[in-house]
Design a protein around this motif. Structure first.
Motif, PDB file in Angstrom:
ATOM      1  N   SER A 252     154.574  68.569  66.264  1.00 21.89           N
ATOM      2  CA  SER A 252     153.445  69.179  65.471  1.00 21.89           C
ATOM      3  C   SER A 252     153.243  67.896  64.308  1.00 21.89           C
ATOM      4  O   SER A 252     154.052  67.246  63.913  1.00 21.89           O
ATOM      5  CB  SER A 252     153.777  70.203  64.729  1.00 21.89           C
ATOM      6  OG  SER A 252     152.889  70.792  64.213  1.00 21.89           O
ATOM      7  N   ALA A 253     152.044  67.602  64.270  1.00 21.57           N
ATOM      8  CA  ALA A 253     151.430  66.398  63.350  1.00 21.57           C
ATOM      9  C   ALA A 253     150.096  66.956  62.766  1.00 21.57           C
ATOM     10  O   ALA A 253     149.073  66.382  62.707  1.00 21.57           O
ATOM     11  CB  ALA A 253     151.288  65.164  64.096  1.00 21.57           C
ATOM     12  N   VAL A 254     150.198  67.958  61.937  1.00 24.52           N
ATOM     13  CA  VAL A 254     148.978  68.637  61.229  1.00 24.52           C
ATOM     14  C   VAL A 254     149.097  68.568  59.713  1.00 24.52           C
ATOM     15  O   VAL A 254     148.068  67.844  59.304  1.00 24.52           O
ATOM     16  CB  VAL A 254     148.937  70.200  61.661  1.00 24.52           C
ATOM     17  CG1 VAL A 254     147.772  70.892  60.992  1.00 24.52           C
ATOM     18  CG2 VAL A 254     148.969  70.418  63.098  1.00 24.52           C
ATOM     19  N   LYS A 258     154.025  75.910  58.252  1.00 18.74           N
ATOM     20  CA  LYS A 258     154.254  77.116  58.940  1.00 18.74           C
ATOM     21  C   LYS A 258     152.984  77.099  59.968  1.00 18.74           C
ATOM     22  O   LYS A 258     152.577  78.279  60.195  1.00 18.74           O
ATOM     23  CB  LYS A 258     154.182  78.320  58.418  1.00 18.74           C
ATOM     24  CG  LYS A 258     155.362  78.301  57.193  1.00 18.74           C
ATOM     25  CD  LYS A 258     155.716  79.682  56.622  1.00 18.74           C
ATOM     26  CE  LYS A 258     156.907  79.417  56.031  1.00 18.74           C
ATOM     27  NZ  LYS A 258     157.557  80.578  55.159  1.00 18.74           N
ATOM     28  N   VAL A 259     152.537  76.077  60.518  1.00 17.29           N
ATOM     29  CA  VAL A 259     151.500  76.351  61.789  1.00 17.29           C
ATOM     30  C   VAL A 259     152.348  76.458  62.993  1.00 17.29           C
ATOM     31  O   VAL A 259     152.114  77.216  64.033  1.00 17.29           O
ATOM     32  CB  VAL A 259     151.188  74.712  62.099  1.00 17.29           C
ATOM     33  CG1 VAL A 259     150.328  74.480  63.251  1.00 17.29           C
ATOM     34  CG2 VAL A 259     150.107  74.402  60.937  1.00 17.29           C
ATOM     35  N   VAL A 260     153.602  76.079  62.781  1.00 11.80           N
ATOM     36  CA  VAL A 260     154.541  76.430  63.904  1.00 11.80           C
ATOM     37  C   VAL A 260     155.593  77.586  63.480  1.00 11.80           C
ATOM     38  O   VAL A 260     156.613  77.296  62.693  1.00 11.80           O
ATOM     39  CB  VAL A 260     155.238  75.143  64.683  1.00 11.80           C
ATOM     40  CG1 VAL A 260     156.270  75.766  65.726  1.00 11.80           C
ATOM     41  CG2 VAL A 260     154.281  74.260  65.038  1.00 11.80           C
ATOM     42  N   ILE A 274     156.258  66.456  62.633  1.00  7.78           N
ATOM     43  CA  ILE A 274     155.639  65.119  62.034  1.00  7.78           C
ATOM     44  C   ILE A 274     154.917  65.493  60.755  1.00  7.78           C
ATOM     45  O   ILE A 274     154.734  64.686  59.951  1.00  7.78           O
ATOM     46  CB  ILE A 274     154.888  64.260  63.115  1.00  7.78           C
ATOM     47  CG1 ILE A 274     155.488  63.924  64.339  1.00  7.78           C
ATOM     48  CG2 ILE A 274     154.386  62.836  62.345  1.00  7.78           C
ATOM     49  CD1 ILE A 274     154.836  63.383  65.398  1.00  7.78           C
ATOM     50  N   GLY A 275     154.556  66.659  60.689  1.00  7.58           N
ATOM     51  CA  GLY A 275     153.756  67.173  59.639  1.00  7.58           C
ATOM     52  C   GLY A 275     154.329  66.958  58.150  1.00  7.58           C
ATOM     53  O   GLY A 275     155.597  66.830  57.971  1.00  7.58           O
ATOM     54  N   VAL A 295     156.687  72.993  60.612  1.00  7.99           N
ATOM     55  CA  VAL A 295     157.479  74.042  61.289  1.00  7.99           C
ATOM     56  C   VAL A 295     158.181  75.091  60.395  1.00  7.99           C
ATOM     57  O   VAL A 295     158.547  74.501  59.393  1.00  7.99           O
ATOM     58  CB  VAL A 295     158.539  73.459  62.271  1.00  7.99           C
ATOM     59  CG1 VAL A 295     159.341  74.362  62.757  1.00  7.99           C
ATOM     60  CG2 VAL A 295     157.819  72.303  63.147  1.00  7.99           C
ATOM     61  N   ASP A 296     158.030  76.110  60.709  1.00 10.64           N
ATOM     62  CA  ASP A 296     158.793  77.139  59.844  1.00 10.64           C
ATOM     63  C   ASP A 296     160.303  76.843  60.164  1.00 10.64           C
ATOM     64  O   ASP A 296     160.846  77.725  60.973  1.00 10.64           O
ATOM     65  CB  ASP A 296     158.288  78.564  60.292  1.00 10.64           C
ATOM     66  CG  ASP A 296     159.018  79.580  59.376  1.00 10.64           C
ATOM     67  OD1 ASP A 296     159.790  79.319  58.463  1.00 10.64           O
ATOM     68  OD2 ASP A 296     158.846  80.832  59.484  1.00 10.64           O
TER      69      ASP A 296
END
Lengths: 337, 337
Positions: A252-254, A258-260, A274-275, A295-296
């Motif tokens: 994840s690179a946002v 908590k996108v994931v 990566i975020g 990520v959570d």
């Protein structure tokens, strides 16, 4: 430093999942699946230190890195300090040119030109993001940096070399960092399912290209040949969940917390974060964990086989890869003369 | 030429699927979901004819295109003839330099250099694949073509311009062709799920980049913002089926017959077939349908909402887009002087 064989990892996973069911506070076991960046970064730094000594011996000067910082963005300053710390540990001369916020485009171009022409400067970093009145010209400024000093590998020709699979010397540092982390896990990606969240030009997209490309015999053959799905802002949440839930690896690179979530991750998957963003929740402030990833972490680490923390994960390796790029380009430029 | 609204398409699909259940030979209805390249190509050719007339009027000569053909590969000759036919219809002077199979690399480089330097030549095509003894140098030969004459958009700088979303004049013809076909269907791709089968540098990969990139206001905003999965040789068949079955659009660029079967396609999906290969089955020979695509056309067309045939689909539009590139670059080069 750890390097487990697949067999070990499988055993570990089975053990962990059993553990999760029978015990509510499996601290030691949980910790063991956190993939810290430090040992990987330290290994790269050690190699860089040796290379730097050789450089100094051969050319009778320290490699020199200049960072251009425009304005006073706090996060940018923090990043620059991190780079400085590692660079100086390796033995690199590190300079910061701190321009005022309201610098004109012409003056910024002139700074870059001067650094391009100075033969004693081996690497130039333009710290992003630029202030609002310059942001539209970001690409032009980046392309103004001589490609043999562009250690971020952002400029057109380097990006392109990278894409062409040909004899590219360096890789975009964050992409190289993910590669190092995946090499550490030491499982071939061929045929694996990877979801990349984020399609940015310097992170998500080049990662997708690297991980999906044909596996050829090289030291990086482990990190290619995957089936890659590029998800992004336009991907519906249901679909994102659907893709992630199926994936062997989620990257994840946002830059949004908590996108994931744990609902999106398959048991035993690898999660690379990566975020980076600032969290202002009470908990974050109380525990002094203001920088968080996408990520959570606390929830996902119970399910994932490997998970990288933020901070202390990809970011740490990225800085080491940046310094490694500097030495690579510096030596190459000297050789070319 | 057809341009149906979403409402019409939905009605059509419902009607078709009913039809399929109640009638075993629904010829007219089946035919209606075949997306032929001809009307799209003809529209582009018509535009090119006008542009070509303007060019001739303004510069007192015909635009000129030279194709370098090495050896006598039958398929290559066929492709070249197709290009010649369209070029001449548009009003472009078309020349073929047919080198013998055993030409040396140096001689081929010299040919390219001569064409680069000839101001009356507006476009250069190096017909691929090259013979075996030159194949390793393909990239170098392609990069030797001046980017303002590289109408295939294969050379580094053009590829790169394309990637950078900046003011790229031209697009790789087959990528442009898929774009035109999707524009014809006239549905925004934002948030749609697309599977691309094939990761080649000039087809699969740039398509993935184009279709996944951020939707910005432009005439091409309809064809971006999709969630894209790149599948390829290393993708297990089960996974390929799983991804395709979920996809709104499947684009195949493999070059192997029946890679895409009806079991893999979701009812109502769009199927775009870029692959081309020779079939030697009795049926193929008997019906004189020796060139086939990647898709099991007869079966998939019963399920798909739109399907492009091979031949007569993407290939036809591709040639038109190539000629359009020539005119674009020719005019631009003249303007720059």
């Amino acid at each position: 430093m750890f390097r487990l064989s697949i067999k070990h990892i499988v055993k570990l996973t089975i053990f962990q999942s059993k553990f999760l069911i029978t015990d509510s506070s499996p601290k030691i076991q949980q910790k063991s699946n956190i993939l810290y960046g430090k040992p990987i970064a330290e290994r790269i730094i050690k190699r860089c230190q040796n290379e730097c000594m050789e450089f100094i011996e051969k050319y009778q000067r320290h490699p020199k890195l200049v960072t251009i910082l425009v304005g006073g963005n706090e996060s940018s300053k923090l990043y620059v300090r991190n780079k400085q710390r590692i660079a100086e540990r390796v033995g690199i001369e590190f300079h910061i040119i701190n321009h005022l916020m309201h610098i004109t485009p012409l003056n910024l171009f002139n700074t870059i030109q001067q650094l391009n022409n100075d033969d004693n400067i081996d690497g130039i970093i333009l710290q992003l993001p630029l202030p609002l009145h310059l942001i539209d010209k970001t690409e032009q400024f980046i392309n103004a940096i001589r490609s043999d000093k562009d250690i971020d590998a952002h400029s057109i020709s380097n990006y392109n070399l990278y894409r062409q699979k040909s004899t590219s010397l360096i890789t975009i540092p964050v992409v190289a960092a993910v590669r190092e982390i995946l090499l550490e896990i030491n499982e071939p990606l061929q045929g694996k399912d990877i979801v990349i969240i984020g399609r940015s030009k310097y992170v998500g997209t080049p990662l997708a290209l690297m991980l999906s490309q044909q596996t050829i015999e090289s030291k990086y053959s482990l990190v290619s040949g995957a089936t890659v799905t590029i998800c992004h802002r336009d991907t519906h949440l249901d679909n994102l969940t659907w893709y992630c839930k199926h994936a062997d690896i989620v990257i994840s690179a946002v830059g949004r917390p908590k996108v994931v979530t744990h609902r999106m991750i398959k048991e035993g998957a690898i999660v690379i974060d990566i975020g980076i963003s600032k969290s202002w929740t009470d908990k974050a402030v109380m525990h002094n964990r203001r920088f968080v990833g996408d990520v959570d972490f606390d929830e996902v680490k119970r399910i994932a086989r490997w998970i990288t923390p933020v901070p202390g994960g990809v970011g740490r390796v990225t800085v080491a890869c940046l310094i490694s790029n500097l030495l690579e380009l510096a030596r190459q430029r000297k050789k070319m003369k």
